[in-house]
Design a protein around this motif. Sequence first.
Motif, PDB file in Angstrom:
ATOM      1  N   VAL A  22       0.847  -1.199   0.000  1.00  0.00           N
ATOM      2  CA  VAL A  22       0.000   0.000   0.000  1.00  0.00           C
ATOM      3  C   VAL A  22       0.878   1.244   0.000  1.00  0.00           C
ATOM      4  O   VAL A  22       0.645   2.191  -0.771  1.00  0.00           O
ATOM      5  CB  VAL A  22      -0.968   0.001   1.212  1.00  0.00           C
ATOM      6  CG1 VAL A  22      -1.674   1.343   1.342  1.00  0.00           C
ATOM      7  CG2 VAL A  22      -1.984  -1.130   1.086  1.00  0.00           C
ATOM      8  N   ASP A  23       1.891   1.225   0.842  1.00  0.00           N
ATOM      9  CA  ASP A  23       2.795   2.373   0.925  1.00  0.00           C
ATOM     10  C   ASP A  23       3.551   2.604  -0.385  1.00  0.00           C
ATOM     11  O   ASP A  23       3.921   3.734  -0.701  1.00  0.00           O
ATOM     12  CB  ASP A  23       3.802   2.192   2.064  1.00  0.00           C
ATOM     13  CG  ASP A  23       3.161   2.303   3.440  1.00  0.00           C
ATOM     14  OD1 ASP A  23       2.028   2.840   3.536  1.00  0.00           O
ATOM     15  OD2 ASP A  23       3.793   1.848   4.418  1.00  0.00           O
ATOM     16  N   ALA A  24       3.757   1.531  -1.158  1.00  0.00           N
ATOM     17  CA  ALA A  24       4.490   1.631  -2.417  1.00  0.00           C
ATOM     18  C   ALA A  24       3.655   2.240  -3.544  1.00  0.00           C
ATOM     19  O   ALA A  24       4.196   2.624  -4.576  1.00  0.00           O
ATOM     20  CB  ALA A  24       5.019   0.266  -2.834  1.00  0.00           C
ATOM     21  N   GLY A  25       2.346   2.305  -3.351  1.00  0.00           N
ATOM     22  CA  GLY A  25       1.524   2.997  -4.329  1.00  0.00           C
ATOM     23  C   GLY A  25       0.683   2.119  -5.240  1.00  0.00           C
ATOM     24  O   GLY A  25       0.617   0.901  -5.099  1.00  0.00           O
ATOM     25  N   GLN A  26       0.061   2.795  -6.194  1.00  0.00           N
ATOM     26  CA  GLN A  26      -0.916   2.182  -7.087  1.00  0.00           C
ATOM     27  C   GLN A  26      -0.357   1.052  -7.942  1.00  0.00           C
ATOM     28  O   GLN A  26      -1.098   0.160  -8.350  1.00  0.00           O
ATOM     29  CB  GLN A  26      -1.521   3.243  -8.006  1.00  0.00           C
ATOM     30  CG  GLN A  26      -2.538   4.141  -7.334  1.00  0.00           C
ATOM     31  CD  GLN A  26      -3.737   3.351  -6.845  1.00  0.00           C
ATOM     32  OE1 GLN A  26      -3.906   3.163  -5.653  1.00  0.00           O
ATOM     33  NE2 GLN A  26      -4.564   2.880  -7.755  1.00  0.00           N
ATOM     34  N   ASP A  27       0.929   1.084  -8.231  1.00  0.00           N
ATOM     35  CA  ASP A  27       1.506   0.034  -9.069  1.00  0.00           C
ATOM     36  C   ASP A  27       1.420  -1.344  -8.426  1.00  0.00           C
ATOM     37  O   ASP A  27       1.578  -2.359  -9.110  1.00  0.00           O
ATOM     38  CB  ASP A  27       2.972   0.351  -9.394  1.00  0.00           C
ATOM     39  CG  ASP A  27       3.109   1.552 -10.319  1.00  0.00           C
ATOM     40  OD1 ASP A  27       2.119   1.896 -11.006  1.00  0.00           O
ATOM     41  OD2 ASP A  27       4.205   2.143 -10.358  1.00  0.00           O
ATOM     42  N   THR A  28       1.175  -1.389  -7.118  1.00  0.00           N
ATOM     43  CA  THR A  28       1.127  -2.668  -6.406  1.00  0.00           C
ATOM     44  C   THR A  28      -0.284  -3.232  -6.279  1.00  0.00           C
ATOM     45  O   THR A  28      -0.467  -4.276  -5.664  1.00  0.00           O
ATOM     46  CB  THR A  28       1.738  -2.530  -5.000  1.00  0.00           C
ATOM     47  OG1 THR A  28       0.914  -1.646  -4.220  1.00  0.00           O
ATOM     48  CG2 THR A  28       3.167  -2.011  -5.056  1.00  0.00           C
TER      49      THR A  28
END
Length: 81
Positions: A22-28
Amino acid sequence: FLTRMRLSGMPMRDLQHYISLVDAGQDTVPERLDMLLEHRDIVRRRIRELTLSLAATEYKIATYGGSTGPDVAALDTATEL
């Protein structure tokens, strides 16, 4: 959400990984979706296993002359009133 996932049996390491995604963003999002789909399958399997265990327990209680009490669905309905 995290509390529900933990209560449903998701291991802490998986929750921590989910949070990092989640912290890594939408790409995940695809990886998060895969995690949740897999967890859903595990939860459904556990529910089936627990349902069978409950049925076996209720059967044994009845064979000993005990009362099996209200059905779980009846309890859910009663708490909604």
